[in-house]
Write a protein that holds these residues in place. Sequence first.
Motif, PDB file in Angstrom:
ATOM      1  N   VAL A  41      -2.039  41.021  59.710  1.00  0.00           N
ATOM      2  CA  VAL A  41      -1.299  39.802  59.419  1.00  0.00           C
ATOM      3  C   VAL A  41      -0.218  39.398  60.333  1.00  0.00           C
ATOM      4  N   GLY A  42       0.564  40.619  60.649  1.00  0.00           N
ATOM      5  CA  GLY A  42       1.799  40.443  61.670  1.00  0.00           C
ATOM      6  C   GLY A  42       1.531  40.275  63.174  1.00  0.00           C
ATOM      7  N   LEU A  43       0.194  41.175  63.360  1.00  0.00           N
ATOM      8  CA  LEU A  43      -0.039  41.203  64.641  1.00  0.00           C
ATOM      9  C   LEU A  43      -0.762  39.747  65.179  1.00  0.00           C
ATOM     10  N   ALA A  44      -1.813  39.224  63.940  1.00  0.00           N
ATOM     11  CA  ALA A  44      -2.283  38.059  64.228  1.00  0.00           C
ATOM     12  C   ALA A  44      -1.468  36.943  64.469  1.00  0.00           C
ATOM     13  N   MET A  86      -8.820  38.330  66.678  1.00  0.00           N
ATOM     14  CA  MET A  86      -9.729  39.341  65.946  1.00  0.00           C
ATOM     15  C   MET A  86     -10.140  40.487  66.774  1.00  0.00           C
ATOM     16  N   LEU A  87     -10.468  40.144  67.925  1.00  0.00           N
ATOM     17  CA  LEU A  87     -10.978  41.305  68.555  1.00  0.00           C
ATOM     18  C   LEU A  87      -9.918  42.432  69.079  1.00  0.00           C
ATOM     19  N   ILE A  88      -8.750  41.756  69.549  1.00  0.00           N
ATOM     20  CA  ILE A  88      -7.696  42.747  70.022  1.00  0.00           C
ATOM     21  C   ILE A  88      -7.113  43.459  68.540  1.00  0.00           C
ATOM     22  N   VAL A  89      -6.693  42.764  67.622  1.00  0.00           N
ATOM     23  CA  VAL A  89      -6.364  43.281  66.309  1.00  0.00           C
ATOM     24  C   VAL A  89      -7.356  44.101  65.661  1.00  0.00           C
ATOM     25  N   GLY A  90      -8.573  43.659  65.688  1.00  0.00           N
ATOM     26  CA  GLY A  90      -9.250  44.677  65.002  1.00  0.00           C
ATOM     27  C   GLY A  90      -9.468  45.805  65.937  1.00  0.00           C
ATOM     28  N   GLY A 122      -9.820  25.318  70.848  1.00  0.00           N
ATOM     29  CA  GLY A 122     -11.149  25.329  69.603  1.00  0.00           C
ATOM     30  C   GLY A 122     -10.661  26.963  68.980  1.00  0.00           C
ATOM     31  N   ASP A 123     -11.825  27.761  68.921  1.00  0.00           N
ATOM     32  CA  ASP A 123     -11.618  28.705  68.220  1.00  0.00           C
ATOM     33  C   ASP A 123     -11.523  30.035  69.251  1.00  0.00           C
ATOM     34  N   GLY A 124     -11.383  29.786  70.353  1.00  0.00           N
ATOM     35  CA  GLY A 124     -11.225  30.860  71.596  1.00  0.00           C
ATOM     36  C   GLY A 124     -10.086  31.808  71.284  1.00  0.00           C
ATOM     37  N   PRO A 125      -8.622  31.178  70.822  1.00  0.00           N
ATOM     38  CA  PRO A 125      -7.526  32.050  70.676  1.00  0.00           C
ATOM     39  C   PRO A 125      -8.018  33.176  69.459  1.00  0.00           C
ATOM     40  N   ALA A 126      -8.283  32.380  68.304  1.00  0.00           N
ATOM     41  CA  ALA A 126      -8.533  33.189  67.107  1.00  0.00           C
ATOM     42  C   ALA A 126      -9.771  34.532  67.339  1.00  0.00           C
ATOM     43  N   VAL A 127     -10.628  33.986  67.993  1.00  0.00           N
ATOM     44  CA  VAL A 127     -11.549  35.201  68.612  1.00  0.00           C
ATOM     45  C   VAL A 127     -11.103  36.339  69.128  1.00  0.00           C
TER      46      VAL A 127
END
Length: 133
Positions: free
Chosen positions: A102-105, A68-72, A60-65
């Motif tokens: 972008v690179g980290l994500a 976003m938290l870590i990179v942010g 699902g969206d778990g990895p994207a969340v």
Amino acid sequence: MSDPSEPIRDKALYPPLTPSSTGLRGRCPRCGEGRLFSGFLQVAPRCANCGLDYAFSDAGDGPAVFVMLIVGFIVAFLALYVEFTFQPPFWLHALLWIPLVVGLALAMLRPLKGLMIAIQYKHKAEEGQLEQG
């Protein structure tokens, strides 16, 4: 003769593998050898080595969340540090932080998706069902 579309029923016993050792490397959570992904983020239909059907996987969206938290957190900390230490113009901030975001994500998304799928496999997680009765 068996139908080639049916999943392979392997009776071999596999040693328990940690989700971090398999998922972060994009390997099969059961055998640790087969590839988990057939594309950058596309999960393969099954393991080419042990035949594990990956139909159970739904990250699902778990990895994207998490990305976003870590990179942010990383980029916000670095941007604030650079701003208060050097006070560069805004165009330099954009030049520094947009490629880093972008690179980290992109670098973190696939390993975290693999990790979430491996954790699902380890804990036998599947879609919730309501019992009729």
